[in-house]
Design a protein around this motif. Structure first.
Motif, mmCIF file in Angstrom:
data_model
loop_
_atom_site.group_PDB
_atom_site.id
_atom_site.type_symbol
_atom_site.label_atom_id
_atom_site.label_comp_id
_atom_site.label_asym_id
_atom_site.label_seq_id
_atom_site.Cartn_x
_atom_site.Cartn_y
_atom_site.Cartn_z
ATOM 1 N N GLY B 11 -1.587 -4.304 -9.883
ATOM 2 C CA GLY B 11 -1.574 -3.143 -9.123
ATOM 3 C C GLY B 11 -0.189 -2.530 -9.281
ATOM 4 O O GLY B 11 0.476 -2.496 -10.335
ATOM 5 N N ALA B 48 1.856 -5.202 -2.002
ATOM 6 C CA ALA B 48 0.607 -5.680 -2.294
ATOM 7 C C ALA B 48 -0.199 -6.571 -1.074
ATOM 8 O O ALA B 48 -1.300 -6.100 -0.505
ATOM 9 C CB ALA B 48 0.477 -5.601 -3.539
ATOM 10 N N GLY B 51 -0.642 -4.988 2.539
ATOM 11 C CA GLY B 51 -1.674 -3.581 2.254
ATOM 12 C C GLY B 51 -1.277 -2.119 1.887
ATOM 13 O O GLY B 51 -1.724 -0.943 3.002
ATOM 14 N N LYS B 54 -2.522 -0.497 -2.786
ATOM 15 C CA LYS B 54 -3.494 -0.786 -3.954
ATOM 16 C C LYS B 54 -3.550 -2.203 -4.539
ATOM 17 O O LYS B 54 -3.380 -1.766 -6.083
ATOM 18 C CB LYS B 54 -5.044 0.335 -4.523
ATOM 19 C CG LYS B 54 -5.887 0.530 -4.335
ATOM 20 C CD LYS B 54 -6.913 1.174 -4.382
ATOM 21 C CE LYS B 54 -8.342 0.794 -4.621
ATOM 22 N NZ LYS B 54 -8.721 0.018 -4.050
ATOM 23 N N VAL B 55 -4.301 -3.215 -4.006
ATOM 24 C CA VAL B 55 -4.728 -3.475 -5.898
ATOM 25 C C VAL B 55 -5.634 -3.877 -6.401
ATOM 26 O O VAL B 55 -7.269 -3.927 -5.606
ATOM 27 C CB VAL B 55 -4.261 -5.854 -5.051
ATOM 28 C CG1 VAL B 55 -4.766 -6.856 -5.376
ATOM 29 C CG2 VAL B 55 -3.175 -5.518 -3.887
ATOM 30 N N SER B 59 -6.985 -11.177 -5.605
ATOM 31 C CA SER B 59 -7.693 -11.597 -4.483
ATOM 32 C C SER B 59 -6.240 -12.400 -3.221
ATOM 33 O O SER B 59 -5.246 -12.916 -3.928
ATOM 34 C CB SER B 59 -9.032 -12.588 -4.218
ATOM 35 O OG SER B 59 -8.458 -14.001 -4.473
ATOM 36 N N THR B 68 -7.355 -8.413 0.833
ATOM 37 C CA THR B 68 -7.413 -7.576 0.092
ATOM 38 C C THR B 68 -7.688 -6.254 -0.134
ATOM 39 O O THR B 68 -8.458 -5.952 1.095
ATOM 40 C CB THR B 68 -8.284 -8.383 -1.064
ATOM 41 O OG1 THR B 68 -7.746 -9.602 -1.486
ATOM 42 C CG2 THR B 68 -6.959 -7.690 -2.848
ATOM 43 N N ASN B 69 -6.137 -5.777 0.317
ATOM 44 C CA ASN B 69 -6.555 -4.043 0.578
ATOM 45 C C ASN B 69 -6.799 -4.084 1.751
ATOM 46 O O ASN B 69 -6.992 -2.659 1.923
ATOM 47 C CB ASN B 69 -7.736 -3.306 -0.349
ATOM 48 C CG ASN B 69 -7.120 -3.737 -2.195
ATOM 49 O OD1 ASN B 69 -6.402 -3.619 -2.112
ATOM 50 N ND2 ASN B 69 -7.809 -3.520 -2.762
ATOM 51 N N ALA B 71 -6.020 -3.068 5.854
ATOM 52 C CA ALA B 71 -4.401 -1.315 6.067
ATOM 53 C C ALA B 71 -3.944 -2.754 6.897
ATOM 54 O O ALA B 71 -3.920 -3.397 7.401
ATOM 55 C CB ALA B 71 -5.203 -0.620 6.703
#
Ligand SMILES: Nc1ncnc2c1ncn2[C@@H]1O[C@H](COP(=O)(O)OP(=O)(O)OP(=O)(O)O)[C@@H](O)[C@H]1O
Ligand SMILES: [Mg+2]
Lengths: 421, 239, 343
Positions: B11, B48, B51, B54-55, B59, B68-69, B71
């Motif tokens: 990322g 990362a 949050g 962006k990854v 995972s 993953t990702n 917020a």
């Protein structure tokens, strides 16, 4: 679609639109519209330097236009003999003398720490000197102003050629921009917007109220033209000549700007705009460069403003609606494509044509609505419907700004990415 | 099963990738330490994970759930808490208000947690009414960690908690972090003071160029001559 | 009685004139500026841009009150206060919702797109033009009264020796509202969870986010407060003078000056700044000759007192906030109360 095809297409469409207006409303009207649009295009070029090249937010356009227009009046309006033969010049000379002495004393005092005065005392003395200067100048100016207004109306002009007036107007606008820039360029953009808005208001207040200098609400007319006037040549020929003059100015400015934009200087400017942090890290004096941009932009804005007001033949300080007209020009620049000189010119022409045409359209719409309302619901329209209808146009400027920023932030003719090898 | 498992994360900030395959796994109640040269992507790894960027690939699994990702506001509810490297307090707000903001997501009473934080960091108790911006660097770091503890996280992410502190303060902060860990909070921290940090780490990760270079227990890494030569700088930072 | 003696030699007439023209007038216009500047400064602190349509939001609030006045003309007589004032809470609520709507429609999409602050400012100017156009379209450019026939515009005269000290009912209401608003705002920001969250976002938005504070909620609350206070300021100003669409125009620059003087993002600073700008304006246009004239007998012959001795002629009043603004920007860009948002 390739960019040049897009340009050609858009300009062809615009030409068709203009041709239609010529056919519908006649050549005299059409040429007038084009001449005014050309003046706006010059102003838009100045703004695209400030906003498109340097990212500077100038909300005081109309202030700079007004001050440039006034300078033109001062330089190129015929000499007012009544003023020069009266006591006015002497009295004004005294005012100027007082001002020079006062300013000199104030500046000396503000440097007085060098001879060992403590800082607090220096500040106090400087402020006192500034206040005394101000009051003394004001005290001398009042009787002078009254006398001039009574004896001569106003100071009149110097009777020099019009082009000198335009250049002087540009220079004065640039000078005012320099002063503004010195104060606001290091700060965030919002502050600059607020400060330029303030300057526009003050310039307007000054021009409106300094009757001895500008005739205030009495207005000055007819302003001399750089080309033979309609009385001598007839409307179409005379306005066409004027249009030719402004068109030449546009071409010259365009060529100069394009060359500057593709030079190393232009590359540096873009670097500064696009990435302030790394440009600063590369050791570029960002605020100095921006100040240059602001001044050059203002010079061009002043030039265009002077040409615009000269064309209307009347200098009326109260006609400078700071916000509406300022943002009309902003719409021209952002709709045309900020940072693209051709875009600014195209935007200016298109938006001005639409703006001019929107007046009859708005009035037509509203009178129709009025008739319908009356016959269907017995609605009695307010008597000032006409002026109200025109307010619709202010709304539309605002709406266009928000829509363009949101959906087409690059404008119709986006800035071309210049590649270097 | 590990509490946190980041696998092969890629990322960046929009331009080129900064992380090119980072993998991190720690168990509950462990202290994990990430070390590496400046610009290695250590802070970026924490961001990362939390949050904040962006990854693109890879995972993040936290406590068996893929996050993953997710917020940051949601991750707080999942039991993660993050202390940024800088600007990690609300400067005009008092110490106590800072702690209250840490508990913003809680709808239940949190008085006892504030007292618990004062228990971990006694100096804060006297300064409770003082704006956090007026505290010393070490005290500010305590406020920042205290703020993050207010959600009763199961994993606390710390980005260089001892950066810029004097050796005395550094030791104190490390002691506190161990105390927090003993109280049952997993810790994943980035540290410049690699030797001291690895000395107290259960798991250590050496990052360079956005990738894992070495992974092992803290003791293993300290003992590894390659790690010592390239990343621990010959013991210059003994304190 | 030495006191009475002192009173007798004091030029009470002139002093009361000064109190009326400078102190009371300054406090009134300063309060209006303060109510506007609080909103501007909150928006600046939370959303990081200068909200240009704020003056128009104030005007819009006053117009909402006007419309309510047409719908419920009897509301005031029942309580014995001006109808528009009685209806003001409703106008504040409507304007607050309107402000939230503005944000949803125009600002939030830009925020989500992550545009630069300067583009936000420009969007806000677009919104300002739209509001001005709409207000004039529907209301014309004429002047209106926010008083209905059943309202009596009470005027209180406090005798003080020579002239009377004059305060009108709307002015008293304005004072009262400003004080209530300031106290309420203070309690909100220091005691409530949401108020503290607002301060947190203004202090450090990134940290607020990682603490789990919902920026959306904070933003909504900001608009609610800013809109409500704007409506109050606009309505009270229109009650005191008159209501016209370009009310906003002369008010936006002083409001920005007040917010910047007070340090952007600092609500208390904005209130102090509003009063400072208000007093500066009235002091600057005050005719000092009035106060000097009674000193005539004590002054040497050669000093003549001009008929008019003001720092700034009334036509140039706009110069005052501008001058304050520029002075602050040059010497102390963080404002006198150290605003957080800078550069
Ligand atoms: N917000 C950002 N936008 C773009 N690039 C960034 C950003 N933050 C960091 N970088 C880049 O990402 C790379 C890794 O940065 P990171 O902060 O993760 O390093 P680090 O290992 O934490 O270093 P340090 O020990 O100095 O804190 C660096 O090259 C840096 O320039
Ligand atoms: Mg880092």
């Amino acid at each position: 679609m390739s960019p040049s095809l897009r340009e050609a297409g858009l300009f062809a469409g615009l030409a068709l639109l203009v041709a239609g207006i010529f056919a519908w409303l006649g050549a005299a009207y059409g040429v007038r519209m084009l001449a005014e649009a050309a003046c706006y295009a010059i102003i838009a070029l100045g703004l695209t330097i400030q906003w498109g090249y340097a990212g500077l937010f100038n909300v005081g356009l109309m202030g700079f236009v007004a001050i440039a227009a006034f300078t033109t009046v001062l330089v190129s309006f015929p000499v007012n003999d009544a003023f020069w033969q009266g006591d006015g010049p002497v009295m004004l000379g005294q005012v100027a003398l007082t001002l020079v002495i006062g300013v000199a004393v104030t500046i000396l005092l503000s440097r007085s720490t060098r001879i060992g005065l403590p800082k607090g005392l220096r500040t106090a003395l400087t402020l006192v000197a500034a206040a005394i200067t101000y009051l003394a100048v004001q005290g001398q100016l009042d009787p002078a102003a009254t006398l001039i207004e009574r004896e001569a109306g106003f100071v009149g002009g110097l009777g020099l050629p019009v082009w000198m007036g335009w250049v002087a107007g540009g220079l004065v606008a640039g000078l005012l921009g320099w002063a503004m820039g010195r104060i606001t360029l290091g700060l965030r953009a919002d502050y600059m917007a607020i400060a330029t808005l303030g300057i526009a208001e003050i310039v307007k207040a000054f021009l409106k109220n300094a009757d001895w200098l500008t005739r205030g609400t009495l207005t000055v007319s007819p302003l001399p033209w750089p080309v033979p006037t309609p009385q001598e040549l007839g409307f179409v020929a005379s306005r066409s000549a004027y249009l030719a003059v402004t068109a030449v100015m546009i071409v010259v400015l365009y060529v100069l700007l394009e060359r500057a934009w593709h030079s190393p200087w232009g590359r540096m400017m873009r670097a500064i705009r696009d990435n302030e942090v790394s440009a600063a890290a590369m050791g570029k004096d960002i605020n100095r460069r921006r100040l240059e941009m602001f001044i050059v932009g203002n010079f061009i804005i002043g030039l265009g403003g002077a040409a615009l007001i000269t064309f209307t033949t009347i200098f009326d300080p109260s006609s400078f609606a700071p916000l509406n007209h300022t943002f009309l020009i902003w719409v021209m620049v952002i709709l045309g494509g900020a940072g693209n000189n051709l875009g600014a010119i195209f935007g200016a022409l298109l938006v001005y044509v639409i703006w001019i045409m929107s007046e009859p359209v708005a009035v037509f719409l509203f009178t129709t609505a009025e008739q319908w309302g009356e016959s269907l619901f017995g609605w009695e329209a307010p008597s000032d419907l006409y002026t109200r209808a025109l307010q619709m146009r202010v709304f539309v400027i605002g709406l266009t700004i928000t829509l363009v920023l949101r959906f087409a932030p690059k404008g119709l003719l986006p800035e071309k990415v210049v590649k270097y090898d | 099963m590990p509490l946190l498992e980041m696998t092969n994360i890629h990322g960046g900030y929009g331009g080129a990738n900064i992380l090119n395959g980072v993998s991190i796994a720690i168990d509950a109640d462990q202290i994990g330490v990430i070390v590496g040269p400046n610009g290695a992507g250590k802070s970026t790894t924490l961001k990362a994970l939390f949050g904040l960027l962006k990854v693109g690939e890879g995972s993040v699994v936290f406590d068996g759930r893929t996050v993953t990702n997710m917020a940051p506001e949601k991750l707080v509810l999942e039991g993660l808490s993050y202390v940024p490297q800088e600007f990690n307090v609300f400067p005009t707000m008092s110490v106590e208000e800072n702690l209250e903001m840490g508990a913003y997501v809680r709808r239940d009473g949190f008085r006892h947690l504030i007292d618990q934080v004062y228990g971990f960091f006694p100096p804060l108790k006297d300064k409770r009414r003082q704006p956090a911006g007026e505290l010393s660097g070490g005290q500010r770091q305590m406020v920042a960690i205290g703020r993050a503890l207010m959600t009763e996280p199961r994993l606390l992410l710390l980005d260089e908690p001892t950066a810029g502190l004097s050796p005395r303060y550094m030791g104190e902060i490390f002691d506190r972090i161990i105390a927090v860990n003993k109280a049952g909070v997993g810790i994943l921290m980035v540290e410049q003071n690699a030797r001291q940090a690895l000395a107290l780490a259960h798991r250590g990760f050496v990052l360079a160029g956005g990738q894992n270079r070495f992974t092992g227990t803290g003791a293993e890494l300290l003992a590894d001559p390659d790690v010592a030569k390239s990343f621990l700088g010959g013991g210059a930072d003994h304190a | 009685m030495p006191e009475a003696g002192l009173l007798a030699i004091l030029p009470m007439n002139e002093i009361v004139f000064f109190l009326n023209k400078v102190v009371i007038a300054g406090f009134i216009i300063g309060s209006v500026y303060a109510l506007g500047a609080v909103g501007v400064t909150l928006i600046f602190g939370i959303l990081r841009f200068a909200h240009f349509p704020h003056g128009d939001m104030m005007t819009a609030g006053a117009f909402v009150a006007l419309v309510l006045l047409w719908i419920f003309p009897g509301a005031g007589a029942a309580v014995g206060l001006p109808t528009a004032f009685v209806l003001m809470p409703i106008a504040m609520a409507v304007t607050a919702l309107f402000a939230v709507g503005l944000d949803r429609t125009f600002y939030r999409p830009m925020r989500k797109a992550g545009v630069k602050p300067v583009v936000m400012v420009m969007t806000s100017i677009g919104v300002m033009l739209m509001m001005q156009g709409l207000l004039r379209l529907f209301a014309g450019t004429g002047t209106r009264q926010l008083y209905v026939d059943t309202d009596a515009k009470d005027i209180y005269r406090i005798p003080l020796g020579g002239r009377d000290l004059v305060i009108t009912e709307p002015q008293l209401l304005l004072f009262a509202t400003t004080i209530v608003a300031v106290v309420a705002l203070h309690l909100f920001l220091t005691r409530s969870r949401m108020g503290k969250a607002m301060r947190a976002v203004s202090d450090n938005p990134d940290l607020a986010r990682v603490s789990g504070i919902s920026i959306d909620h904070v933003v909504r609350t900001t608009w609610l407060i800013a809109g409500a206070l704007a409506a109050a300021g606009g309505t009270l100003l229109a009650l005191d003078v008159t209501l016209k669409p370009d009310l906003s125009y002369n008010i936006i620059l002083p409001i920005f000056a007040a917010a910047i003087v007070g340090g952007v993002g600092q609500p208390y600073g904005a209130i102090a700044g509003g009063l400072l700008v208000g007093f500066s304006e009235t002091l600057a246009v005050f005719n000092w000759s009035v106060l000097l004239r009674p000193l005539r007998p004590y002054l040497p012959e050669f000093i003549e007192i001009p008929a008019k001795l003001a720092f700034v002629p009334t036509e140039y009043k706009i110069v005052v906030p501008f001058f304050i603004l520029v002075a602050v920007l040059i010497w102390r860009p963080t404002g006198i109360f150290k605003g957080r948002v800078n550069i």
